[in-house]
Structures are given as structure tokens and as C-alpha cells.
Design a protein around this motif. Structure first.
Motif, PDB file in Angstrom:
ATOM      1  N   GLN A  54       0.866  -1.192   0.000  1.00  0.00           N
ATOM      2  CA  GLN A  54       0.000   0.000   0.000  1.00  0.00           C
ATOM      3  C   GLN A  54       0.891   1.227   0.000  1.00  0.00           C
ATOM      4  O   GLN A  54       1.974   1.206   0.601  1.00  0.00           O
ATOM      5  N   LYS A  55       0.447   2.269  -0.639  1.00  0.00           N
ATOM      6  CA  LYS A  55       1.325   3.431  -0.816  1.00  0.00           C
ATOM      7  C   LYS A  55       1.695   4.085   0.507  1.00  0.00           C
ATOM      8  O   LYS A  55       2.724   4.740   0.626  1.00  0.00           O
ATOM      9  N   GLU A  56       0.877   3.856   1.555  1.00  0.00           N
ATOM     10  CA  GLU A  56       1.160   4.448   2.876  1.00  0.00           C
ATOM     11  C   GLU A  56       2.439   3.890   3.506  1.00  0.00           C
ATOM     12  O   GLU A  56       2.966   4.454   4.457  1.00  0.00           O
ATOM     13  N   ASN A  57       2.932   2.752   2.977  1.00  0.00           N
ATOM     14  CA  ASN A  57       4.189   2.185   3.506  1.00  0.00           C
ATOM     15  C   ASN A  57       5.377   3.106   3.226  1.00  0.00           C
ATOM     16  O   ASN A  57       6.403   3.020   3.889  1.00  0.00           O
ATOM     17  N   ILE A  58       5.248   3.942   2.206  1.00  0.00           N
ATOM     18  CA  ILE A  58       6.368   4.771   1.755  1.00  0.00           C
ATOM     19  C   ILE A  58       6.382   6.079   2.531  1.00  0.00           C
ATOM     20  O   ILE A  58       5.410   6.843   2.497  1.00  0.00           O
ATOM     21  N   THR A  63      15.060   4.860   1.520  1.00  0.00           N
ATOM     22  CA  THR A  63      15.653   4.467   0.242  1.00  0.00           C
ATOM     23  C   THR A  63      14.883   3.242  -0.234  1.00  0.00           C
ATOM     24  O   THR A  63      14.738   2.265   0.520  1.00  0.00           O
ATOM     25  N   ILE A  64      14.381   3.298  -1.464  1.00  0.00           N
ATOM     26  CA  ILE A  64      13.521   2.222  -1.969  1.00  0.00           C
ATOM     27  C   ILE A  64      14.338   1.258  -2.838  1.00  0.00           C
ATOM     28  O   ILE A  64      15.001   1.686  -3.793  1.00  0.00           O
ATOM     29  N   ILE A  65      14.295  -0.020  -2.486  1.00  0.00           N
ATOM     30  CA  ILE A  65      14.879  -1.061  -3.341  1.00  0.00           C
ATOM     31  C   ILE A  65      13.699  -1.804  -3.977  1.00  0.00           C
ATOM     32  O   ILE A  65      12.875  -2.385  -3.273  1.00  0.00           O
ATOM     33  N   ALA A  66      13.623  -1.729  -5.300  1.00  0.00           N
ATOM     34  CA  ALA A  66      12.459  -2.278  -6.001  1.00  0.00           C
ATOM     35  C   ALA A  66      12.796  -3.597  -6.683  1.00  0.00           C
ATOM     36  O   ALA A  66      13.800  -3.718  -7.381  1.00  0.00           O
ATOM     37  N   GLY A  67      11.940  -4.597  -6.470  1.00  0.00           N
ATOM     38  CA  GLY A  67      12.118  -5.898  -7.117  1.00  0.00           C
ATOM     39  C   GLY A  67      11.896  -5.789  -8.618  1.00  0.00           C
ATOM     40  O   GLY A  67      11.108  -4.959  -9.092  1.00  0.00           O
ATOM     41  N   ASN A  68      12.587  -6.641  -9.361  1.00  0.00           N
ATOM     42  CA  ASN A  68      12.515  -6.583 -10.826  1.00  0.00           C
ATOM     43  C   ASN A  68      11.122  -6.870 -11.372  1.00  0.00           C
ATOM     44  O   ASN A  68      10.792  -6.494 -12.484  1.00  0.00           O
ATOM     45  N   ALA A  69      10.296  -7.549 -10.573  1.00  0.00           N
ATOM     46  CA  ALA A  69       8.975  -7.958 -11.065  1.00  0.00           C
ATOM     47  C   ALA A  69       7.947  -6.823 -11.025  1.00  0.00           C
ATOM     48  O   ALA A  69       6.843  -6.965 -11.531  1.00  0.00           O
ATOM     49  N   PHE A  70       8.315  -5.674 -10.414  1.00  0.00           N
ATOM     50  CA  PHE A  70       7.320  -4.624 -10.203  1.00  0.00           C
ATOM     51  C   PHE A  70       7.616  -3.395 -11.057  1.00  0.00           C
ATOM     52  O   PHE A  70       8.689  -2.802 -10.941  1.00  0.00           O
ATOM     53  N   PRO A  71       6.653  -3.004 -11.919  1.00  0.00           N
ATOM     54  CA  PRO A  71       6.895  -1.882 -12.833  1.00  0.00           C
ATOM     55  C   PRO A  71       6.864  -0.537 -12.100  1.00  0.00           C
ATOM     56  O   PRO A  71       6.416  -0.450 -10.956  1.00  0.00           O
ATOM     57  N   ASP A  72       7.315   0.505 -12.782  1.00  0.00           N
ATOM     58  CA  ASP A  72       7.322   1.852 -12.202  1.00  0.00           C
ATOM     59  C   ASP A  72       5.916   2.355 -11.891  1.00  0.00           C
ATOM     60  O   ASP A  72       5.746   3.319 -11.147  1.00  0.00           O
ATOM     61  N   THR A  73       4.899   1.708 -12.478  1.00  0.00           N
ATOM     62  CA  THR A  73       3.510   2.125 -12.228  1.00  0.00           C
ATOM     63  C   THR A  73       2.977   1.583 -10.897  1.00  0.00           C
ATOM     64  O   THR A  73       1.873   1.931 -10.479  1.00  0.00           O
ATOM     65  N   HIS A  74       3.742   0.725 -10.210  1.00  0.00           N
ATOM     66  CA  HIS A  74       3.314   0.158  -8.931  1.00  0.00           C
ATOM     67  C   HIS A  74       3.049   1.295  -7.939  1.00  0.00           C
ATOM     68  O   HIS A  74       3.796   2.271  -7.888  1.00  0.00           O
ATOM     69  N   GLU A  75       1.991   1.153  -7.140  1.00  0.00           N
ATOM     70  CA  GLU A  75       1.566   2.267  -6.273  1.00  0.00           C
ATOM     71  C   GLU A  75       2.671   2.731  -5.313  1.00  0.00           C
ATOM     72  O   GLU A  75       2.814   3.936  -5.044  1.00  0.00           O
ATOM     73  N   GLU A  76       3.470   1.803  -4.794  1.00  0.00           N
ATOM     74  CA  GLU A  76       4.512   2.216  -3.848  1.00  0.00           C
ATOM     75  C   GLU A  76       5.639   2.960  -4.553  1.00  0.00           C
ATOM     76  O   GLU A  76       6.190   3.925  -4.015  1.00  0.00           O
ATOM     77  N   GLN A  78       5.289   4.660  -7.320  1.00  0.00           N
ATOM     78  CA  GLN A  78       4.697   5.956  -7.673  1.00  0.00           C
ATOM     79  C   GLN A  78       4.763   6.935  -6.500  1.00  0.00           C
ATOM     80  O   GLN A  78       5.124   8.100  -6.658  1.00  0.00           O
ATOM     81  N   GLU A  79       4.427   6.423  -5.324  1.00  0.00           N
ATOM     82  CA  GLU A  79       4.448   7.262  -4.112  1.00  0.00           C
ATOM     83  C   GLU A  79       5.870   7.728  -3.808  1.00  0.00           C
ATOM     84  O   GLU A  79       6.099   8.888  -3.455  1.00  0.00           O
ATOM     85  N   ALA A  80       6.846   6.816  -3.965  1.00  0.00           N
ATOM     86  CA  ALA A  80       8.250   7.174  -3.722  1.00  0.00           C
ATOM     87  C   ALA A  80       8.714   8.258  -4.691  1.00  0.00           C
ATOM     88  O   ALA A  80       9.458   9.168  -4.328  1.00  0.00           O
ATOM     89  N   MET A  81       8.242   8.148  -5.949  1.00  0.00           N
ATOM     90  CA  MET A  81       8.591   9.172  -6.945  1.00  0.00           C
ATOM     91  C   MET A  81       8.021  10.535  -6.531  1.00  0.00           C
ATOM     92  O   MET A  81       8.688  11.556  -6.617  1.00  0.00           O
ATOM     93  N   PRO A  86      15.057   8.235  -3.209  1.00  0.00           N
ATOM     94  CA  PRO A  86      15.906   7.420  -4.095  1.00  0.00           C
ATOM     95  C   PRO A  86      15.280   6.045  -4.330  1.00  0.00           C
ATOM     96  O   PRO A  86      14.852   5.386  -3.378  1.00  0.00           O
ATOM     97  N   ILE A  87      15.191   5.646  -5.595  1.00  0.00           N
ATOM     98  CA  ILE A  87      14.619   4.335  -5.960  1.00  0.00           C
ATOM     99  C   ILE A  87      15.672   3.599  -6.775  1.00  0.00           C
ATOM    100  O   ILE A  87      16.168   4.126  -7.771  1.00  0.00           O
ATOM    101  N   VAL A  88      16.031   2.405  -6.332  1.00  0.00           N
ATOM    102  CA  VAL A  88      17.046   1.653  -7.078  1.00  0.00           C
ATOM    103  C   VAL A  88      16.547   0.222  -7.279  1.00  0.00           C
ATOM    104  O   VAL A  88      15.934  -0.358  -6.385  1.00  0.00           O
ATOM    105  N   ARG A  89      16.751  -0.297  -8.465  1.00  0.00           N
ATOM    106  CA  ARG A  89      16.354  -1.677  -8.760  1.00  0.00           C
ATOM    107  C   ARG A  89      17.308  -2.654  -8.076  1.00  0.00           C
ATOM    108  O   ARG A  89      18.495  -2.376  -7.904  1.00  0.00           O
ATOM    109  N   TYR A  90      16.764  -3.822  -7.750  1.00  0.00           N
ATOM    110  CA  TYR A  90      17.521  -4.831  -6.995  1.00  0.00           C
ATOM    111  C   TYR A  90      18.914  -5.077  -7.564  1.00  0.00           C
ATOM    112  O   TYR A  90      19.918  -4.985  -6.861  1.00  0.00           O
TER     113      TYR A  90
END
Length: 434
Positions: A54-58, A63-76, A78-81, A86-90
Motif C-alpha cells: 500500500q502506498k502508505e508504507n512509503i 531508500t527504496i529497493i524495487a524488485g525486478n517484477a514490479f513496474p514503475d507504475t506500482h503504487e509504492e 509511484q508514491e516514492a517518486m 531514491p529508488i534503485v532496482r535490486y
């Protein structure tokens, strides 16, 4: 201290990385789907918070580490953006992280997880060692000198890494949903080889790896005479395997392992070669090789009544063959029974004949429905296409596992990369309640 939030923390690489950062005293939490995965057990044991998406987690400051399976459109994400975090892929994070250590990438079509686990165990007996294994296991040590990690070729993710050393176990055609053919796979490994900084340890028994070129020394290990590190005088028993190691035809030492099959000799040789190159005490290497207990979902055994149940991740014909051969070495007098769940329609289609060939090495085969991906177009292919190629094979389903009971002294191997474990759980429940 950095405050990390993992988007998709239950992924095998992600959960392992979260454990490493937690062990190194960073603040770590993550989110994922509600479904239970085996990777979350270690996270829970470490006290790492797992939240539903849920976006409230952000929150600011993360610093956000994003799993490869989740696109930039994912709610979390999006919220981090929105918050400018900082958002970095795994794989990008891992690529930067490993620069702090003497790093070893373990890659190859088969044997990555087992070899990474073995190398981490052996090196860890000599020097402080961080490790990240594809079975979801990770460990961080303060003042670590080495970092051993599993590097996957799928979607060329391993090209995010510039390690000091690489172990290359083999090249084989897999992931037919991504790679065009074996030449495409070879090209990816060749590109990876050019990114290694100190040395490559490659299995010289593999015809494709023999062609690998690099800017650093390439040392070959294997059973063939042309290898720099060669295993000779191999003695296989029901207790394990013993072999002599020769370095460029000069006797080095004798090693024993409590595991079975040629693939485990090769994995051990890779570890012995790297440790010799790095000057690790040979006595420590010998002792640690012998007391290694294996990794999750690789020939994990359980005695239930008069039967032996084995859980194994084997999902490619080469791996199925190796697993059945290992079972034959350890249990030469018992019936070997395969319970196999094919993983993805694309892989089943690409290797239909080879799956049949490897499964025919068992005394009896049971097949489960194909574990397909929702994204796949499977055309007319069904599990029956495989069943027709395996004489005397039968279909089995979770609701009725009774056919397995007739194999009274059998070694029953549950193989697959999907959710094959649920079939074993169903069978164990049947046995305990009957």
C-alpha cells in the motif's frame, strides 16, 4: 544508518539482500503480496517487518529497493517518486553494494545455488564472508572481506555486476521465453566474462565455456584431462564421494564430500580452485567441504515410514538427470520414483523430448499439471504431450496422492520450480492420517 524499504521483499534475491542489510545494522522493512512464500520464514526469524502492498508504507527519508517484477507504475514506486525518494532496482543496488568486498559471482545454467551455498560455507570458515543465495538465504557480517552471490543470466540481469571473480558452472539453453537460442545464451555469458576484474573459474568439461574469453585469467576445472584443476581417482559410495585434485597434472590433495553425483564433484572443484587461488588454508577447505549440509530445495531429504522423500528444485532436463543419478548413487537398491511438475509452457514445449528422456531414468514417473505463467500463450500444449512420451507414467493430483503408497521402499523425488512442494505436503498429510 539507512532506512530501506523493499518493494517485493519476498522475492528470493530481495529477501536475501534484506537479511544482509539487516545483519549489517541497517534499518530494513518491506512489502509484498499476502500469499505466503518460503522466503519469508528467514525474514520473520530476523524480525524484519513485512507489510501488505500500500502506498502508505512509503515514508520520507526512505531508500527504496524495487524488485525486478514490479513496474514503475506500482503504487509504492509511484508514491516514492512523488516524495522524491531514491529508488534503485535490486540488481543495480547489488552491483554497487558488492564493490565494498572481494566479490565472487556464481553463475551458470545449473548448479548456481548449490555452488554459492558451498563457497559461502567454505570461505566463511576462513574469513568473514557475506553471501546472497538464490534460495532466499542471505547473511551479512560486519567487517566482511568476501561477498559471494548468485548471479542469474535471466534477462541478462548479471550484466549489472562487475565482480572480482566469477565461477561459471555451465552454459545450457534455458529460459526459452527470453533467450532466442543457445548462441544468445553464450553471448550473454561472454559479455559477463568481460566484466570480471580478477579471474574466472569455468567448467572446462562444458563445450560452450571452453570458448569463453576474458581480460583476466580463465582457469578451467573438471573431470577431463585438459583442465587446470582436475578430479581424478573418484570413489563413489552410499556415504558420499572422495576424489584427488590435480593442478596442471600435479597432485594437490584428496577431498571428500557428503554428497552425490558428478555435478557435486564439479561444484566442489570450483570452490577448491577459487580457494587455492586465494590462498585459503587447504585443511579448512577439506573440513568445510565435508561438513556442508546443502542448501534449501536441493536434494532435501526426509524419512517418512519406509519411504524416503526428496524435495528438489530440478526443473530442466539436465537437472532432473543429475538428481536421479545422485539418488541412484546414495540408494542403489531402492526404487527411484519421480514426481515432476513442469514449470512454464515455454520450457515444457522447448524440452519436451529431453524431459521425457531424463524422466525415463526413474523407475516410475508421476506427472503434475504444468505450472504455467499467466502471461504465457500455451497453444494446444498440455501435460498429456509429455505423458505420451514416458511409458507407464501416470498423472497425479493434490487431492489424491494415494498412488505413491504402493512404492513401499521407494525414494520419491518431488521435482519442479513451481509449487511442487504442495504435492509433497499433501502426501505427507495422507501418510500421517492413514
Amino acid at each position: 544508518m539507512t532506512n530501506y524499504h523493499f518493494v517485493g521483499i519476498k522475492g528470493s534475491g530481495m529477501s536475501a539482500l534484506a537479511q544482509i542489510l539487516h545483519d549489517m545494522n541497517e534499518k530494513v522493512q518491506g512489502s509484498d503480496v499476502e500469499k505466503r512464500f518460503f522466503t519469508q520464514i528467514a525474514l520473520e526469524q530476523s524480525g524484519i517487518k513485512i507489510l501488505p502492498f500500500q502506498k502508505e508504507n512509503i515514508q520520507p527519508g526512505m531508500t527504496i529497493i524495487a524488485g525486478n517484477a514490479f513496474p514503475d507504475t506500482h503504487e509504492e514506486i509511484q508514491e516514492a517518486m512523488k516524495l522524491g525518494l531514491p529508488i534503485v532496482r535490486y540488481h543495480q543496488f547489488l552491483g554497487d553494494f558488492l564493490k565494498q568486498f572481494s566479490s565472487v559471482a556464481v553463475t551458470g545454467a545449473h548448479g548456481k545455488t548449490s555452488t554459492t551455498g558451498l563457497l559461502a560455507h567454505v570461505l566463511g570458515g576462513a574469513k568473514p564472508t557475506n553471501y546472497l543465495i538464490g534460495d532466499g538465504t542471505g547473511k551479512g557480517v560486519k567487517s566482511a572481506e568476501y561477498f559471494v552471490f548468485e548471479a542469474c543470466e535471466y534477462r541478462r540481469h548479471f550484466l549489472s555486476y562487475f565482480p572480482d571473480y566469477a565461477i561459471m558452472t555451465n552454459i545450457d539453453f534455458d529460459h526459452p521465453d527470453y533467450f532466442a537460442n543457445i548462441d544468445d545464451v553464450c553471448a550473454a555469458f561472454q559479455e559477463m566474462a568481460m566484466q570480471v576484474n580478477k579471474g574466472i573459474f569455468a567448467c572446462g568439461d562444458d563445450e560452450y565455456l571452453q570458448k569463453i574469453q576474458a581480460k583476466v585469467p580463465v582457469l578451467f576445472y573438471g573431470l577431463g584431462d585438459d583442465n587446470d584443476f582436475q578430479a581424478r581417482n573418484i570413489v563413489k559410495t552410499t556415504e558420499g564421494t572422495t576424489f584427488d585434485v590435480f593442478i596442471r597434472n600435479t597432485f594437490y590433495d584428496t577431498f571428500s564430500i557428503a554428497s552425490y553425483g558428478d555435478h557435486n564433484i564439479l561444484n566442489s572443484l570450483a570452490v577448491i580452485a577459487l580457494c587455492q587461488y586465494e590462498g585459503i588454508d587447504t585443511d579448512i577447505v577439506k573440513q568445510r567441504l565435508l561438513n556442508f549440509e546443502g542448501v534449501k530445495r536441493r536434494f532435501s531429504e526426509k524419512n517418512v515410514g519406509s519411504q524416503i522423500l526428496i524435495d528438489d528444485y530440478a526443473h530442466h532436463p539436465t537437472e532432473i538427470k543429475a538428481t536421479i543419478e545422485a539418488a541412484r548413487q546414495k540408494y542403489p537398491d531402492r526404487e527411484i520414483v519421480a514426481v515432476f511438475q513442469p514449470h512454464t509452457y515455454s520450457r515444457t514445449q522447448a524440452f519436451l523430448d529431453l524431459f521425457a528422456e531424463s524422466l525415463n531414468l526413474a523407475d516410475k514417473t508421476y506427472l503434475c499439471e504444468i505450472f504455467g505463467s499467466a502471461r504465457e500463450n500455451h497453444g494446444k500444449l498440455s501435460i498429456n504431450d509429455l505423458q505420451e512420451k514416458i511409458p507407464d507414467s501416470e498423472m497425479i493430483n493434490e487431492e489424491d496422492m494415494t498412488p505413491l503408497q504402493v512404492h513401499e521402499q521407494g525414494v520419491i523425488i518431488f521435482m519442479g520450480a513451481g509449487d511442487i512442494q504442495k504435492f509433497q505436503v499433501a502426501y505427507e498429510n495422507l501418510l500421517t492420517h492413514s
